[in-house]
Design an enzyme around this catalytic site. Structure first.
Site, PDB file in Angstrom:
ATOM      1  N   TYR A 230      -0.627  11.305  15.076  1.00 47.97           N
ATOM      2  CA  TYR A 230      -0.127  10.742  14.539  1.00 47.97           C
ATOM      3  C   TYR A 230       0.512   9.466  15.712  1.00 47.97           C
ATOM      4  O   TYR A 230       1.421   8.338  14.352  1.00 47.97           O
ATOM      5  CB  TYR A 230       1.077  11.303  13.595  1.00 47.97           C
ATOM      6  CG  TYR A 230       2.370  10.650  12.401  1.00 47.97           C
ATOM      7  CD1 TYR A 230       1.666  10.145  12.397  1.00 47.97           C
ATOM      8  CD2 TYR A 230       3.320  10.380  13.486  1.00 47.97           C
ATOM      9  CE1 TYR A 230       2.268   9.631  10.702  1.00 47.97           C
ATOM     10  CE2 TYR A 230       4.204   9.729  12.624  1.00 47.97           C
ATOM     11  CZ  TYR A 230       4.030   8.569  11.689  1.00 47.97           C
ATOM     12  OH  TYR A 230       4.443   8.448  10.643  1.00 47.97           O
TER      13      TYR A 230
ATOM     14  N   THR B 280       1.107  -1.214   0.080  1.00 46.26           N
ATOM     15  CA  THR B 280       0.083   0.003  -0.227  1.00 46.26           C
ATOM     16  C   THR B 280       0.777   0.919  -0.389  1.00 46.26           C
ATOM     17  O   THR B 280       2.153   1.542   0.114  1.00 46.26           O
ATOM     18  CB  THR B 280      -0.978   0.033   0.546  1.00 46.26           C
ATOM     19  OG1 THR B 280       0.117   0.288   2.627  1.00 46.26           O
ATOM     20  CG2 THR B 280      -1.658  -1.027   1.551  1.00 46.26           C
TER      21      THR B 280
ATOM     22  N   ALA C 220       2.092   2.643  -2.655  1.00 39.39           N
ATOM     23  CA  ALA C 220       3.324   2.201  -3.357  1.00 39.39           C
ATOM     24  C   ALA C 220       3.365   3.464  -4.257  1.00 39.39           C
ATOM     25  O   ALA C 220       4.578   3.345  -5.197  1.00 39.39           O
ATOM     26  CB  ALA C 220       3.496   0.970  -3.961  1.00 39.39           C
ATOM     27  N   ASN C 221       3.163   4.582  -4.589  1.00 38.59           N
ATOM     28  CA  ASN C 221       3.262   5.110  -5.929  1.00 38.59           C
ATOM     29  C   ASN C 221       4.695   6.083  -5.791  1.00 38.59           C
ATOM     30  O   ASN C 221       5.132   6.483  -6.442  1.00 38.59           O
ATOM     31  CB  ASN C 221       1.936   6.346  -5.686  1.00 38.59           C
ATOM     32  CG  ASN C 221       1.806   7.472  -4.409  1.00 38.59           C
ATOM     33  OD1 ASN C 221       1.312   6.744  -3.764  1.00 38.59           O
ATOM     34  ND2 ASN C 221       2.015   8.813  -5.295  1.00 38.59           N
ATOM     35  N   SER C 222       5.275   6.223  -4.479  1.00 37.27           N
ATOM     36  CA  SER C 222       6.296   7.540  -4.242  1.00 37.27           C
ATOM     37  C   SER C 222       6.523   6.802  -2.692  1.00 37.27           C
ATOM     38  O   SER C 222       6.383   5.749  -1.931  1.00 37.27           O
ATOM     39  CB  SER C 222       6.037   8.657  -3.685  1.00 37.27           C
ATOM     40  OG  SER C 222       4.857   8.649  -2.785  1.00 37.27           O
ATOM     41  N   GLY C 223       7.787   7.301  -1.983  1.00 39.49           N
ATOM     42  CA  GLY C 223       8.051   7.202  -1.345  1.00 39.49           C
ATOM     43  C   GLY C 223       9.081   5.574  -1.115  1.00 39.49           C
ATOM     44  O   GLY C 223       9.387   5.020  -1.598  1.00 39.49           O
TER      45      GLY C 223
END
Length: 396
Positions: free
Chosen positions: A267, A88, A90-93
């Site tokens: 957070y 999850t 997974a589009n960046s970082g």
């Protein structure tokens, strides 16, 4: 003429001067660190426990590790041919580099992102990077997976589709996360950070649990990796909220008092929830071959800081704070470095050979003890699991 002299106790008086002094001192320390004058102190600092006995700075940045050799590197990754993985965020970082390295070693990887545009770009970027490193001609199995962990409906829709497409799931990396949000509530009426970082992930796991267990029965090795943070050491005094009213009330108080430290634990609360969830999932899998573990990736220079900028009011104080963070980014782990510990837990043969489960790690692949106040509270982890089920069902 109006008297503009600042008086002790006013924001522009005492607090304003204190804030300026703090910023100047902190900036000076960071500057000295960048010049190398203080770098030798960080490994020493990392060995000092906090008030509750937690060594929460081990692996925080490369400097805190000092000359200690990494316990794991990408060169040690085994072949993952035939394995299926879902990551999850997974589009960046961290998620991007986790997905990339699993695919590079032969896994069929589902790249979890919130929308099609992000997924398509991430998959193309991964393929290009793998080709650059490995050369053209190889076969890389990367698949888009539209999945928004802040939405219960999105998670359910994804799982329904995913369960029709695949008959196995060897690796589940619960990586997606946010630091803050502009939303008042998630689409399901839940505090948005908790919804994204914890609730959606527990639902995803619950819906895929049978598939993971079946895979483990065939292969004797399935992994669930939960990305937490050392922020979990600093959650609320009761650990986590266990009613919707209290959960949402804490968020409302935080949004009204963003610079009051006693409310700035939203957070950390979500990251403690990650730890408690991982431990309860591990407990439920103690008699099979599903290895559930959690980790802190370290302070990583990812997009989370840019997202935070867009989620808070940019006052003079917040601008100074983000400028300091931008300056300090040079000393953080890169996203590829930061992803290494979760890749270790997802792939390393050592996890299987040493029966590593229900454990918590810091960079790079160093086993640590989670928060001493709450992490071994079996009653709390069970109550959190049940409360999360209530939220998923629309109760709580």
């Amino acid at each position: 003429m109006k008297n503009t002299i600042s008086r002790p106790g006013t924001f522009t008086g005492f607090f304003g001067r204190s804030a300026v002094v703090f910023v100047v001192i902190f900036a000076t320390v960071v500057a000295l660190f960048h010049k190398g004058f203080l770098s030798g102190l960080w490994p020493i600092r990392a060995r000092f426990a906090d008030a509750n006995g937690n060594l929460n700075y081990i692996g925080f940045t490369p400097a805190f590790n000092g000359a200690t050799p990494w316990r794991y590197t990408y060169d040690q990754l085994p072949s993952l041919d035939g394995k299926v993985a879902l990551i999850t965020g997974a589009n960046s970082g961290l998620g991007f580099w986790t997905a990339l390295h699993l695919a590079r070693k032969g896994a069929k990887v589902y790249v979890g992102c919130r929308n099609e545009g992000k997924c398509a770009k991430a998959v193309e970027d991964m393929k290009s990077e793998i080709e650059r490193r490995e050369g053209a001609g190889g076969t890389t199995e990367l698949h888009e997976a539209i999945l928004d962990t802040s939405s219960i409906a999105s998670v359910k829709a994804f799982c329904a589709k995913f369960l029709k497409e695949t008959t196995r799931l060897d690796i589940l990396v619960l990586n997606a996360g946010i630091g803050t949000s502009t939303a008042t509530r998630s689409v399901d009426g839940i505090e948005p950070v908790f919804a994204t970082n914890h609730v959606g992930h527990q639902l995803l796991y619950m819906m895929l649990e049978d598939l993971i267990v079946r895979t483990s029965e065939e292969t004797r090795d399935a992994r669930v990796v939960v990305v937490s943070s050392n922020a979990h050491y600093d959650s609320f005094d009761d650990g986590v909220a266990l009613t919707r009213e209290e959960l949402n009330n804490r968020w409302d108080l935080h949004k009204k008092n963003e610079f009051d430290l006693k409310h700035a634990k939203i957070y950390p609360q979500s990251k403690l929830a990650n730890i408690l969830f991982a431990q309860e999932a591990a407990l439920r899998n103690r008699d099979n071959h599903v290895f559930v573990n959690s980790l802190h990736p370290g302070a990583v220079s990812t997009e989370i800081f840019e997202k935070m900028k867009k989620s808070v009011e940019l006052t003079t104080v917040t601008k100074i704070m983000f400028n300091i963070i931008d300056y300090f980014k040079e000393s953080m782990w890169t996203p590829e470095e930061g992803a290494l510990t979760q890749v270790f837990l997802a792939c390393a043969d050592e996890v299987l050979s040493r029966d590593i489960r229900c454990r918590y790690f810091h960079p790079q692949a160093v086993e640590m003890q989670p928060c001493s106040r709450f992490a071994w509270r079996v009653d709390l982890q069970k109550k959190l699991w049940e409360f999360t089920e209530e939220l998923i069902e629309g109760r709580g």
